[in-house]
Design a protein around this motif. Structure first.
Motif, PDB file in Angstrom:
ATOM      1  N   GLN A 290      16.120  29.805  32.782  1.00 65.17           N
ATOM      2  CA  GLN A 290      17.090  29.997  32.103  1.00 65.17           C
ATOM      3  C   GLN A 290      16.803  31.877  31.957  1.00 65.17           C
ATOM      4  OE1 GLN A 290      17.618  28.742  28.043  1.00 65.17           O
ATOM      5  NE2 GLN A 290      19.101  26.523  28.664  1.00 65.17           N
ATOM      6  N   ARG A 291      16.216  31.874  32.131  1.00 66.02           N
ATOM      7  CA  ARG A 291      15.659  33.319  32.619  1.00 66.02           C
ATOM      8  C   ARG A 291      16.445  33.246  33.767  1.00 66.02           C
ATOM      9  NH1 ARG A 291       9.681  33.756  33.160  1.00 66.02           N
ATOM     10  NH2 ARG A 291      10.360  33.464  35.683  1.00 66.02           N
ATOM     11  N   ASP A 292      15.871  32.832  34.493  1.00 62.70           N
ATOM     12  CA  ASP A 292      16.608  33.341  36.338  1.00 62.70           C
ATOM     13  C   ASP A 292      18.009  33.404  36.153  1.00 62.70           C
ATOM     14  OD1 ASP A 292      13.431  33.567  36.915  1.00 62.70           O
ATOM     15  OD2 ASP A 292      13.440  31.632  38.296  1.00 62.70           O
ATOM     16  N   LEU A 293      18.405  32.377  35.265  1.00 68.43           N
ATOM     17  CA  LEU A 293      20.225  32.257  35.309  1.00 68.43           C
ATOM     18  C   LEU A 293      20.663  33.873  34.757  1.00 68.43           C
ATOM     19  CD1 LEU A 293      22.643  30.561  36.195  1.00 68.43           C
ATOM     20  CD2 LEU A 293      22.463  29.438  33.800  1.00 68.43           C
ATOM     21  N   ARG A 294      20.108  34.220  33.887  1.00 64.27           N
ATOM     22  CA  ARG A 294      20.451  35.243  33.334  1.00 64.27           C
ATOM     23  C   ARG A 294      20.122  36.648  34.338  1.00 64.27           C
ATOM     24  NH1 ARG A 294      18.582  32.949  28.320  1.00 64.27           N
ATOM     25  NH2 ARG A 294      15.949  34.000  29.063  1.00 64.27           N
ATOM     26  N   ARG A 295      19.200  36.555  34.836  1.00 60.75           N
ATOM     27  CA  ARG A 295      18.722  37.914  35.548  1.00 60.75           C
ATOM     28  C   ARG A 295      20.033  38.328  36.788  1.00 60.75           C
ATOM     29  NH1 ARG A 295      16.559  37.759  40.289  1.00 60.75           N
ATOM     30  NH2 ARG A 295      15.362  35.381  39.650  1.00 60.75           N
ATOM     31  N   VAL A 296      20.406  36.574  37.164  1.00 63.95           N
ATOM     32  CA  VAL A 296      21.277  36.380  38.159  1.00 63.95           C
ATOM     33  C   VAL A 296      22.437  36.848  38.179  1.00 63.95           C
ATOM     34  CG1 VAL A 296      22.142  35.042  39.596  1.00 63.95           C
ATOM     35  CG2 VAL A 296      19.899  34.547  39.395  1.00 63.95           C
ATOM     36  N   GLN A 297      22.700  36.307  36.753  1.00 64.62           N
ATOM     37  CA  GLN A 297      24.387  36.583  35.723  1.00 64.62           C
ATOM     38  C   GLN A 297      24.711  38.083  35.770  1.00 64.62           C
ATOM     39  OE1 GLN A 297      24.489  33.727  33.338  1.00 64.62           O
ATOM     40  NE2 GLN A 297      26.056  32.168  33.766  1.00 64.62           N
ATOM     41  N   GLU A 298      23.234  38.948  35.383  1.00 64.25           N
ATOM     42  CA  GLU A 298      23.230  40.695  34.920  1.00 64.25           C
ATOM     43  C   GLU A 298      23.796  41.015  36.238  1.00 64.25           C
ATOM     44  OE1 GLU A 298      19.245  40.845  33.195  1.00 64.25           O
ATOM     45  OE2 GLU A 298      20.640  40.007  31.326  1.00 64.25           O
ATOM     46  N   GLN A 299      22.907  40.311  37.315  1.00 66.72           N
ATOM     47  CA  GLN A 299      22.835  41.302  38.385  1.00 66.72           C
ATOM     48  C   GLN A 299      24.700  41.517  39.102  1.00 66.72           C
ATOM     49  OE1 GLN A 299      20.203  39.582  40.482  1.00 66.72           O
ATOM     50  NE2 GLN A 299      18.188  40.698  40.150  1.00 66.72           N
ATOM     51  N   ARG A 300      24.228  40.640  39.427  1.00 69.12           N
ATOM     52  CA  ARG A 300      26.006  39.887  39.725  1.00 69.12           C
ATOM     53  C   ARG A 300      27.292  40.206  39.030  1.00 69.12           C
ATOM     54  NH1 ARG A 300      29.596  34.685  38.121  1.00 69.12           N
ATOM     55  NH2 ARG A 300      31.352  34.874  39.570  1.00 69.12           N
ATOM     56  N   GLU A 301      27.135  40.888  37.314  1.00 70.19           N
ATOM     57  CA  GLU A 301      28.342  41.584  36.397  1.00 70.19           C
ATOM     58  C   GLU A 301      28.306  43.036  37.187  1.00 70.19           C
ATOM     59  OE1 GLU A 301      30.669  41.102  34.364  1.00 70.19           O
ATOM     60  OE2 GLU A 301      30.100  39.111  34.583  1.00 70.19           O
ATOM     61  N   ALA A 302      26.924  43.517  36.816  1.00 72.62           N
ATOM     62  CA  ALA A 302      26.777  45.324  37.920  1.00 72.62           C
ATOM     63  C   ALA A 302      26.657  44.935  39.174  1.00 72.62           C
ATOM     64  CB  ALA A 302      24.800  44.628  38.045  1.00 72.62           C
ATOM     65  N   VAL A 303      27.352  43.900  39.651  1.00 75.18           N
ATOM     66  CA  VAL A 303      28.068  44.271  41.333  1.00 75.18           C
ATOM     67  C   VAL A 303      28.990  44.747  41.528  1.00 75.18           C
ATOM     68  CG1 VAL A 303      28.115  42.388  43.355  1.00 75.18           C
ATOM     69  CG2 VAL A 303      26.106  43.094  42.892  1.00 75.18           C
ATOM     70  N   PHE A 304      29.940  43.933  39.724  1.00 73.04           N
ATOM     71  CA  PHE A 304      31.200  43.281  39.504  1.00 73.04           C
ATOM     72  C   PHE A 304      31.703  44.895  39.229  1.00 73.04           C
ATOM     73  CE2 PHE A 304      31.314  38.436  39.409  1.00 73.04           C
ATOM     74  CZ  PHE A 304      31.716  38.334  40.886  1.00 73.04           C
ATOM     75  N   GLU A 305      30.980  45.724  38.406  1.00 70.72           N
ATOM     76  CA  GLU A 305      31.175  46.778  37.843  1.00 70.72           C
ATOM     77  C   GLU A 305      31.400  47.323  39.189  1.00 70.72           C
ATOM     78  OE1 GLU A 305      28.677  48.148  35.323  1.00 70.72           O
ATOM     79  OE2 GLU A 305      28.928  46.506  34.429  1.00 70.72           O
ATOM     80  N   GLN A 306      29.961  47.736  40.517  1.00 72.17           N
ATOM     81  CA  GLN A 306      30.086  48.786  41.357  1.00 72.17           C
ATOM     82  C   GLN A 306      32.133  47.998  42.604  1.00 72.17           C
ATOM     83  OE1 GLN A 306      26.322  48.003  43.595  1.00 72.17           O
ATOM     84  NE2 GLN A 306      25.490  49.171  42.132  1.00 72.17           N
ATOM     85  N   GLN A 307      31.608  47.095  42.762  1.00 77.99           N
ATOM     86  CA  GLN A 307      33.025  46.841  43.655  1.00 77.99           C
ATOM     87  C   GLN A 307      33.933  47.362  42.489  1.00 77.99           C
ATOM     88  OE1 GLN A 307      32.690  42.639  43.150  1.00 77.99           O
ATOM     89  NE2 GLN A 307      32.740  42.800  45.409  1.00 77.99           N
ATOM     90  N   ALA A 308      34.393  47.246  41.114  1.00 77.40           N
ATOM     91  CA  ALA A 308      35.570  48.255  40.621  1.00 77.40           C
ATOM     92  C   ALA A 308      35.612  49.475  41.170  1.00 77.40           C
ATOM     93  CB  ALA A 308      35.520  47.752  39.010  1.00 77.40           C
ATOM     94  N   GLN A 309      34.506  49.638  40.990  1.00 83.28           N
ATOM     95  CA  GLN A 309      34.219  52.125  41.026  1.00 83.28           C
ATOM     96  C   GLN A 309      34.875  51.961  42.298  1.00 83.28           C
ATOM     97  OE1 GLN A 309      30.184  52.667  40.285  1.00 83.28           O
ATOM     98  NE2 GLN A 309      30.690  52.945  38.146  1.00 83.28           N
ATOM     99  N   VAL A 310      34.049  50.981  43.196  1.00 78.21           N
ATOM    100  CA  VAL A 310      34.755  51.436  44.610  1.00 78.21           C
ATOM    101  C   VAL A 310      36.232  51.103  44.806  1.00 78.21           C
ATOM    102  CG1 VAL A 310      34.536  50.545  47.460  1.00 78.21           C
ATOM    103  CG2 VAL A 310      32.481  50.208  45.890  1.00 78.21           C
ATOM    104  N   LEU A 311      36.665  50.192  44.367  1.00 74.83           N
ATOM    105  CA  LEU A 311      38.403  49.897  44.583  1.00 74.83           C
ATOM    106  C   LEU A 311      38.756  51.412  43.396  1.00 74.83           C
ATOM    107  CD1 LEU A 311      38.589  45.995  43.587  1.00 74.83           C
ATOM    108  CD2 LEU A 311      39.280  48.077  45.778  1.00 74.83           C
ATOM    109  N   GLN A 312      38.284  51.793  42.720  1.00 75.18           N
ATOM    110  CA  GLN A 312      38.910  53.242  42.060  1.00 75.18           C
ATOM    111  C   GLN A 312      38.546  53.987  42.780  1.00 75.18           C
ATOM    112  OE1 GLN A 312      37.302  54.044  38.298  1.00 75.18           O
ATOM    113  NE2 GLN A 312      38.413  55.183  37.486  1.00 75.18           N
ATOM    114  N   LEU A 313      37.911  54.345  44.005  1.00 71.02           N
ATOM    115  CA  LEU A 313      37.580  54.955  44.402  1.00 71.02           C
ATOM    116  C   LEU A 313      38.446  55.635  45.725  1.00 71.02           C
ATOM    117  CD1 LEU A 313      36.374  57.958  45.056  1.00 71.02           C
ATOM    118  CD2 LEU A 313      34.067  56.651  45.755  1.00 71.02           C
ATOM    119  N   ARG A 314      38.544  53.825  46.098  1.00 72.48           N
ATOM    120  CA  ARG A 314      39.687  53.793  47.361  1.00 72.48           C
ATOM    121  C   ARG A 314      40.935  54.212  46.522  1.00 72.48           C
ATOM    122  NH1 ARG A 314      40.000  48.115  49.245  1.00 72.48           N
ATOM    123  NH2 ARG A 314      37.833  48.181  49.454  1.00 72.48           N
TER     124      ARG A 314
END
Length: 150
Positions: free
Chosen positions: A26-50
């Motif tokens: 469960q700790r590993d799953l939370r860590r992966v989900q947090e990393q995935r959310e951070a990647v989604f935030e970066q993707q949103a920033q890239v779309l906004q910048l584009r």
């Protein structure tokens, strides 16, 4: 014949499996989900910048804009040549690129972030599958713990 030692060994194994699920999986799953959310935030920033860079391609020179100096304190600014921008590459490095070069850079970054997101999604699915597998093993152990005839 029902053996009390078998029941105790199964109870001990059950506790170890439960601890493994809660402490590791469960700790590993939370860590992966947090990393995935951070990647989604970066993707949103890239779309906004584009989107901003695409609009900037059609902007006349000189460009009049407002710049945030911090704490929502804005000042007027004039950009004499809006056809070149500085792009943050990471680790404090910037590159001066033309707008088409910056858009190509954002496309590459977007595809990299998409691959990373897909990888994290697969990792999360694997961890969830491991949790289900361990839970199935626990159900089997609990079946062994119950004495026959109960």
């Amino acid at each position: 014949m029902y053996d009390v030692r078998t029941n105790m060994a199964a109870a001990e194994k059950t506790q170890r499996y439960e601890a493994f699920i809660s402490d590791v999986l469960q700790r590993d799953l939370r860590r992966v989900q947090e990393q995935r959310e951070a990647v989604f935030e970066q993707q949103a920033q890239v779309l906004q910048l584009r989107s901003a860079l695409t609009r900037l391609q059609d902007a006349p020179a000189p460009l009049h804009t407002q710049v945030d100096l911090g704490c929502n304190f804005f000042v007027n600014a004039e950009v004499p040549d809006p056809q070149r921008v500085f792009v943050a590459l990471g680790f404090g490095f910037f590159a001066e690129l033309t707008l088409p070069e910056a858009l190509r850079h954002l496309e590459r970054r977007s595809s990299l972030l998409q691959r990373l997101s897909d990888s994290l999604t697969r990792d999360g699915a694997k961890i969830r599958a491991h949790i289900r597998l361990v839970l199935e093993g626990l159900r089997e152990l609990q079946g062994l713990q119950d004495p026959p005839g109960t």
